[in-house]
Scaffold this motif. Structure first.
Motif, PDB file in Angstrom:
ATOM      1  N   GLN A 104       2.047  -6.419  17.926  1.00 44.33           N
ATOM      2  CA  GLN A 104       1.595  -7.743  17.506  1.00 44.33           C
ATOM      3  C   GLN A 104       2.779  -8.651  17.196  1.00 44.33           C
ATOM      4  OE1 GLN A 104      -1.744  -8.257  17.684  1.00 44.33           O
ATOM      5  NE2 GLN A 104      -1.277 -10.412  17.441  1.00 44.33           N
ATOM      6  N   LYS A 105       3.857  -8.060  16.666  1.00 43.47           N
ATOM      7  CA  LYS A 105       5.057  -8.865  16.417  1.00 43.47           C
ATOM      8  C   LYS A 105       5.626  -9.394  17.728  1.00 43.47           C
ATOM      9  CE  LYS A 105       6.777  -6.710  12.173  1.00 43.47           C
ATOM     10  NZ  LYS A 105       7.903  -5.933  11.616  1.00 43.47           N
ATOM     11  N   VAL A 106       5.570  -8.570  18.774  1.00 38.12           N
ATOM     12  CA  VAL A 106       6.073  -9.014  20.080  1.00 38.12           C
ATOM     13  C   VAL A 106       5.244 -10.204  20.574  1.00 38.12           C
ATOM     14  CG1 VAL A 106       6.410  -8.369  22.496  1.00 38.12           C
ATOM     15  CG2 VAL A 106       7.006  -6.761  20.690  1.00 38.12           C
ATOM     16  N   ILE A 107       3.926 -10.127  20.396  1.00 35.24           N
ATOM     17  CA  ILE A 107       3.061 -11.233  20.828  1.00 35.24           C
ATOM     18  C   ILE A 107       3.424 -12.509  20.059  1.00 35.24           C
ATOM     19  CG2 ILE A 107       0.674 -12.036  21.041  1.00 35.24           C
ATOM     20  CD1 ILE A 107       1.439  -9.636  22.813  1.00 35.24           C
ATOM     21  N   LEU A 108       3.666 -12.356  18.771  1.00 36.05           N
ATOM     22  CA  LEU A 108       4.082 -13.524  17.991  1.00 36.05           C
ATOM     23  C   LEU A 108       5.439 -14.026  18.473  1.00 36.05           C
ATOM     24  CD1 LEU A 108       3.354 -15.358  15.588  1.00 36.05           C
ATOM     25  CD2 LEU A 108       4.653 -13.811  14.121  1.00 36.05           C
ATOM     26  N   GLY A 109       6.328 -13.065  18.782  1.00 39.99           N
ATOM     27  CA  GLY A 109       7.647 -13.428  19.291  1.00 39.99           C
ATOM     28  C   GLY A 109       7.559 -14.206  20.587  1.00 39.99           C
ATOM     29  N   ARG A 110       6.575 -13.845  21.439  1.00 48.07           N
ATOM     30  CA  ARG A 110       6.376 -14.569  22.688  1.00 48.07           C
ATOM     31  C   ARG A 110       6.137 -16.051  22.403  1.00 48.07           C
ATOM     32  NH1 ARG A 110       1.211 -13.345  26.533  1.00 48.07           N
ATOM     33  NH2 ARG A 110       2.579 -11.800  27.432  1.00 48.07           N
ATOM     34  N   TRP A 111       5.253 -16.320  21.465  1.00 48.87           N
ATOM     35  CA  TRP A 111       4.873 -17.723  21.241  1.00 48.87           C
ATOM     36  C   TRP A 111       5.826 -18.424  20.299  1.00 48.87           C
ATOM     37  CZ3 TRP A 111       2.188 -19.212  25.038  1.00 48.87           C
ATOM     38  CH2 TRP A 111       1.264 -18.346  25.652  1.00 48.87           C
ATOM     39  N   ASN A 112       6.715 -17.642  19.653  1.00 54.28           N
ATOM     40  CA  ASN A 112       7.766 -18.264  18.834  1.00 54.28           C
ATOM     41  C   ASN A 112       8.985 -18.617  19.669  1.00 54.28           C
ATOM     42  OD1 ASN A 112       6.675 -18.500  16.335  1.00 54.28           O
ATOM     43  ND2 ASN A 112       7.512 -16.583  15.533  1.00 54.28           N
ATOM     44  N   ALA A 113       9.058 -18.081  20.886  1.00 54.33           N
ATOM     45  CA  ALA A 113      10.278 -18.205  21.680  1.00 54.33           C
ATOM     46  C   ALA A 113      10.534 -19.643  22.111  1.00 54.33           C
ATOM     47  CB  ALA A 113      10.200 -17.297  22.908  1.00 54.33           C
ATOM     48  N   GLU A 114       9.490 -20.440  22.195  1.00 53.79           N
ATOM     49  CA  GLU A 114       9.654 -21.849  22.555  1.00 53.79           C
ATOM     50  C   GLU A 114       9.007 -22.690  21.455  1.00 53.79           C
ATOM     51  OE1 GLU A 114      10.942 -23.696  25.146  1.00 53.79           O
ATOM     52  OE2 GLU A 114      11.985 -21.888  25.833  1.00 53.79           O
ATOM     53  N   PRO A 115       9.535 -23.880  21.226  1.00 53.45           N
ATOM     54  CA  PRO A 115       8.919 -24.725  20.205  1.00 53.45           C
ATOM     55  C   PRO A 115       7.511 -25.150  20.620  1.00 53.45           C
ATOM     56  CG  PRO A 115      10.630 -25.929  21.370  1.00 53.45           C
ATOM     57  CD  PRO A 115      10.705 -24.510  21.824  1.00 53.45           C
ATOM     58  N   SER A 116       6.626 -25.290  19.654  1.00 55.95           N
ATOM     59  CA  SER A 116       5.257 -25.698  19.969  1.00 55.95           C
ATOM     60  C   SER A 116       4.761 -26.669  18.904  1.00 55.95           C
ATOM     61  CB  SER A 116       4.350 -24.474  20.037  1.00 55.95           C
ATOM     62  OG  SER A 116       4.344 -23.806  18.796  1.00 55.95           O
ATOM     63  N   ARG A 117       3.639 -27.312  19.155  1.00 58.45           N
ATOM     64  CA  ARG A 117       3.032 -28.221  18.188  1.00 58.45           C
ATOM     65  C   ARG A 117       1.968 -27.506  17.369  1.00 58.45           C
ATOM     66  NH1 ARG A 117       5.597 -30.881  16.308  1.00 58.45           N
ATOM     67  NH2 ARG A 117       4.197 -32.591  15.750  1.00 58.45           N
ATOM     68  N   VAL A 118       1.176 -26.680  18.065  1.00 59.99           N
ATOM     69  CA  VAL A 118       0.116 -25.947  17.379  1.00 59.99           C
ATOM     70  C   VAL A 118       0.115 -24.516  17.909  1.00 59.99           C
ATOM     71  CG1 VAL A 118      -2.361 -25.778  16.932  1.00 59.99           C
ATOM     72  CG2 VAL A 118      -1.315 -28.026  17.196  1.00 59.99           C
ATOM     73  N   LEU A 119       0.035 -23.539  16.992  1.00 60.12           N
ATOM     74  CA  LEU A 119      -0.110 -22.145  17.407  1.00 60.12           C
ATOM     75  C   LEU A 119      -1.491 -21.666  16.982  1.00 60.12           C
ATOM     76  CD1 LEU A 119       1.088 -19.532  18.571  1.00 60.12           C
ATOM     77  CD2 LEU A 119       1.879 -18.983  16.281  1.00 60.12           C
ATOM     78  N   LEU A 120      -2.254 -21.163  17.941  1.00 61.70           N
ATOM     79  CA  LEU A 120      -3.589 -20.642  17.662  1.00 61.70           C
ATOM     80  C   LEU A 120      -3.522 -19.122  17.699  1.00 61.70           C
ATOM     81  CD1 LEU A 120      -5.331 -22.975  20.268  1.00 61.70           C
ATOM     82  CD2 LEU A 120      -5.254 -23.369  17.807  1.00 61.70           C
ATOM     83  N   LEU A 121      -3.975 -18.465  16.632  1.00 62.74           N
ATOM     84  CA  LEU A 121      -3.934 -17.001  16.590  1.00 62.74           C
ATOM     85  C   LEU A 121      -5.342 -16.486  16.347  1.00 62.74           C
ATOM     86  CD1 LEU A 121      -0.817 -16.572  14.261  1.00 62.74           C
ATOM     87  CD2 LEU A 121      -0.871 -16.285  16.730  1.00 62.74           C
ATOM     88  N   ASP A 122      -5.862 -15.708  17.290  1.00 64.02           N
ATOM     89  CA  ASP A 122      -7.213 -15.164  17.153  1.00 64.02           C
ATOM     90  C   ASP A 122      -7.107 -13.718  16.696  1.00 64.02           C
ATOM     91  OD1 ASP A 122      -9.891 -14.800  17.224  1.00 64.02           O
ATOM     92  OD2 ASP A 122     -10.171 -15.395  19.320  1.00 64.02           O
ATOM     93  N   GLU A 123      -7.555 -13.436  15.511  1.00 64.55           N
ATOM     94  CA  GLU A 123      -7.498 -12.089  14.910  1.00 64.55           C
ATOM     95  C   GLU A 123      -6.111 -11.463  15.066  1.00 64.55           C
ATOM     96  OE1 GLU A 123      -9.787 -10.863  13.099  1.00 64.55           O
ATOM     97  OE2 GLU A 123     -11.623 -11.910  13.635  1.00 64.55           O
ATOM     98  N   PRO A 124      -5.083 -12.088  14.490  1.00 67.71           N
ATOM     99  CA  PRO A 124      -3.725 -11.580  14.719  1.00 67.71           C
ATOM    100  C   PRO A 124      -3.420 -10.285  13.962  1.00 67.71           C
ATOM    101  CG  PRO A 124      -3.673 -13.424  13.207  1.00 67.71           C
ATOM    102  CD  PRO A 124      -5.104 -13.295  13.650  1.00 67.71           C
TER     103      PRO A 124
END
Lengths: 340, 491
Positions: free
Chosen positions: B407-427
């Motif tokens: 799960q940390k890797v999945i978060l790392g995927r979406w942290n790797a680039e800047p974003s405006r909104v991060l949506l996490l479904d049952e993280p």
């Protein structure tokens, strides 16, 4: 229970089993070639090796196409029929329409791409399961290729269904595709096979597109959620597969020099077998272009060796089947014992 | 005399000691909770009990007799029945519920060869009578909810004279109301003399069910807690270090919202609602299964269309048609169930850590299309370092990572680039408490983007969010909820 770092800490027996799996095909290859060369020294000379490569070139090219469709999680059963109808299309284009090599080759490749596009439309848009869609396309093409000539093979002086005689002939430049050699040693089909292999290897292993093609086959939803267009990737795979099959057909036509209705009968089975043997080549358990080429060459070396030792031609399919069963057992059977 | 006595049980996978001398006693008529971080040895212990793995050392005694099952069938015959987490495999689509209930009888030959519908129905009804709960016998198994499938498995266990029932995260994929029903059933079974061992990390499960909690770490039992269970101490024992304040300070955010939903209807006919997310803010949406949590996230991510209303991103109209549009606009989503929504199957190309992180960013990192250079490895290493991922390196296969690290890797995927909104479904699905802390810290540390989290567990919502919203019938409601402390809820 998940084991962290199982790769580094796995016991010796597991590592040996993995190594055996990864190199088994190459070990077999060396044993086989050595055996045949000892029994029949002519087996190992360059001319014979080149003729083996020439014999497997079409299967290898078609197999590479199958590999791409396997990568996106699909399967193209129509390739054999595409290749066969491409032979007919090339012959028809030159003998009936009187076109030259520069019109015929693009036309036939376009035909293959178009078939791939229709396959993709059935699979992606209409959501027909891939095996069924391409099986239906195989039937359709097998029948379609007979219609323009009313079921006759195409050669110079063909009498058309309306009674007239075709005036065209095979373009000598076209025949070079199948019959010429580079430096008098390397046949042109082998060069084409090598180019296809290199381009597709780079495409699948070293490009963004290849990564996405495999991602589609691995987990379609994850690929879509990562922002890729899965329909476009699948369409590309089937178009590539169709185009490669028609390239295979062009080589067959250029080698044979006529449009036989029965050509390409065993191409589907052989190329699928090559792609599946490819699963075992590096022990990857998944489609890969390198493995497919090695798989095709492996079968070619084996059949040629057996022929040299006077094994009758009717044992060939049995041998191919045995190799395939062995390869699949090797891929999936070994290494299953390790606890996951 | 205890029903089951486990003494010095050990099992190693290669040099990894999954079980290192675990000892435990379970009596008839008690419910024991088994707690432990990922890799603590819970699953191995359960697998040994269930007969799927054989122990290297140690002894087990069941009802005074030595117990060493060599297969799940032997364990079942001895009266030890395990209900695994993935209950889809209890039956199969196309089977009626009655058939699914009798599946084991078909398999072991105790059912007659020729079957009449009425006989099947009668037997299945008798099983449910004995188990004490109702299920729709004529429905297709595929139409059952996860909670009902679990009851099928439990009814089957009871019909086989189970003396010990083992449940692996029984409430992980069912709603609060269904959990309540399960608690009632399990408590009644306990009072009838059944011994129950269940794996769970949920405070609600422990409070409602456990007579005793057993905590594992490093392959051994490191603590036992009798009722009333001190959850915080149990968790500290489990992760081997003190907990910091579990509930973060709720921060308040003013100013221009990043994402603004106005008059939105997720499905036609539902009550319209508004939602504003501010930069740096972490908002949790919680509600029962089917309330529309995932639907809300999927709509924002361009997987579904709005039935009505508008979305504005940084003040500009935002109408995504596909996830690709959303990603381009800077809205990222990690879907529910990482195996289904994010990961490649084992051994497939791209199933290692680095390609998992790079998948959505390939066009940006490799604009020419050729995978040359080490950008991917570099980014993977950065994720490993910043999120404290336990992995052998960027090339580690994802299957070699524990659930929390995946799960940390999945978060790392979406942290790797800047974003405006991060949506996490049952993280936090299948994530142990230790990793959950790291993930929450990482989510809250980002002040550039807004984070919207969907979770069915109000405890998790409290742990992670600045603001909690309740979703019900596809509408966000400002109403208070019995399960949550009032001060945590605001619309």
């Amino acid at each position: 229970m998940t084991i962290i770092n199982s790769e580094n800490q796995s016991p010796l027996s597991e590592r040996i089993s993995a190594a055996v799996r990864a190199s088994a095909v190459f070990i077999l290859l060396i044993v086989m070639v050595t055996g045949f060369a000892l029994a029949q020294p002519a087996y190992i000379n360059v001319t014979n090796l080149m003729s083996i490569l020439q014999a497997v070139s079409v299967v290898a090219i078609l197999g590479a196409g199958v590999t791409i469709t396997l990568a996106v999680g699909g399967f193209d059963l129509s390739i054999g029929a595409v290749a066969a109808s491409s032979v007919m299309a090339a012959s028809y284009s030159m003998i009936v329409w009187g076109l030259g090599v520069y019109e015929t080759v693009p036309l036939v490749l376009l035909f293959g791409a178009l078939v791939g596009l229709v396959n993709a439309f059935l699979i992606v848009r209409l959501r027909v399961p891939d095996l069924l869609a391409t099986l239906a396309m195989m039937f359709l093409l097998t029948g379609l290729q007979l219609i323009p000539t009313a079921g006759r093979s195409i050669s110079a002086g063909l009498i058309l269904p309306d009674g007239s005689t075709a005036t065209g002939a095979y373009d000598p430049a076209f025949l070079l595709i199948g019959r010429s050699s580079f430096f008098g040693v390397v046949p042109a089909p082998v060069v084409i096979m090598a180019l296809v292999a290199i381009v597709l290897f780079v495409l699948t292993e070293r490009t963004r597109l290849g990564r996405l093609l495999f991602a589609t086959g691995g987990n379609e939803l994850a690929t879509r959620l990562a922002g890729a267009s899965v329909p476009r990737l699948k369409t590309l795979a089937y178009v590539l597969s169709g185009t490669l099959a028609s390239l295979g057909g062009i080589i067959v036509a250029a080698r044979v020099g006529r449009g036989d209705v029965s050509s390409g009968a065993s191409l589907l089975m052989d190329s699928v077998a090559a792609a599946l043997i490819g699963f075992a080549v590096l022990g990857l358990r998944c489609p890969n272009v390198f493995g497919t080429i090695v798989g095709a060459v492996f079968v070619g070396l084996l059949l040629n060796g057996l022929t040299m030792l006077n094994a009758p031609y009717y044992t060939q399919d049995f041998v191919k089947g045995a190799v395939l069963v062995g390869a699949l057992a090797l891929t999936y059977g070994l290494g299953r014992s390790q606890a996951r | 005399m205890p029903l089951l006595r486990i003494d010095g049980l050990a099992h190693a996978f290669g040099p990894t000691k999954a079980l290192a001398g675990a000892s435990l006693e379970i009596r008839s008529g008690e419910i024991v909770a088994l707690m432990g971080a990922n890799g603590a040895g819970k699953s191995t212990l359960v697998n040994v009990l269930a007969g799927t793995l054989a122990a290297d050392h140690g002894t087990m005694t069941l009802a005074g007799r030595p117990y060493a099952p060599r297969s799940p069938a032997e364990a079942t015959d001895a009266g030890v029945v395990t209900v695994h987490q993935s209950t889809e495999r209890v039956g199969a689509p196309g089977l009626s519920v009655a058939d699914a209930l009798l599946l084991h009888a078909y398999a072991d030959g105790s059912a007659p060869f020729f079957l009449s519908r009425s006989a099947v129905r009668r037997k299945a009804a008798a099983m449910l009578e004995n188990a004490g709960f109702a299920l729709p016998l004529d429905r297709d198994f595929a139409e059952l909810t996860a909670a009902d499938r679990q009851l099928v498995a439990i009814a089957r266990a009871l019909s086989r004279q189970a003396s010990l029932l083992i449940l692996d995260e029984p409430t992980a994929s069912i709603s609060g109301r269904e959990s309540e029903r399960l608690y009632t059933i399990l408590r009644r079974l306990r009072d009838d003399g059944l011994a129950i061992l269940f794996i769970s990390h949920r405070i609600a499960d422990l409070n409602a069910l456990a007579d005793r909690a057993v905590v594992m770490r490093g392959g051994t039992v490191v603590g036992e807690f009798a009722r009333p269970i001190d959850f915080d101490r149990a968790v500290e024992t489990m992760i081997g270090r003190p907990l910091r304040a579990a509930r973060p300070d709720a921060r308040s955010f003013q100013g221009a919202p990043v994402l603004e939903l106005a008059g939105v209807q997720l499905v036609a006919g539902s009550t319209p609602f508004d939602l504003k997310l501010h930069p740096g803010e972490v908002v949790a949406v919680t509600g029962v299964l089917g309330a529309g949590k995932s639907r809300l996230l999927q709509t924002i991510f361009g997987m579904r269309h709005l039935a009505a209303g508008t979305m504005r991103l940084d003040g500009k109209a935002y109408i995504p048609a596909t996830p690709a549009d959303a990603i381009k606009a800077g809205i990222f989503m990690a879907g529910e169930d990482r195996h289904r929504s994010s990961l490649m199957p084992a051994d497939w190309p791209g199933s290692n850590l680095a390609p998992t992180i790079s998948l959505p960013h390939l066009p940006k990192w490799y604009p020419l299309g050729f995978l040359l250079g080490s950008r991917e490895r570099y980014e993977a290493q950065r994720a490993i370092d910043t999120l404290g991922i336990k992995a052998s390196g960027p090339e580690a296969p994802m299957t070699s990572l524990s659930g929390g690290n995946q799960q940390k890797v999945i978060l790392g995927r979406w942290n790797a680039e800047p974003s405006r909104v991060l949506l996490l479904d049952e993280p936090f699905q299948g994530v142990d408490v230790g990793a959950r802390h790291d993930i929450i810290t990482a989510i809250r540390a980002n002040t550039e983007r807004a984070t919207l989290i969907a979770t069915s567990d109000p405890e998790e919502a409290l742990e992670v969010a600045d603001r909690i919203l309740i979703i019900d019938h596809h509408t966000l409601t400002p109403a208070h909820h019995a399960e949550l402390p009032a001060e945590a809820i605001e619309a």
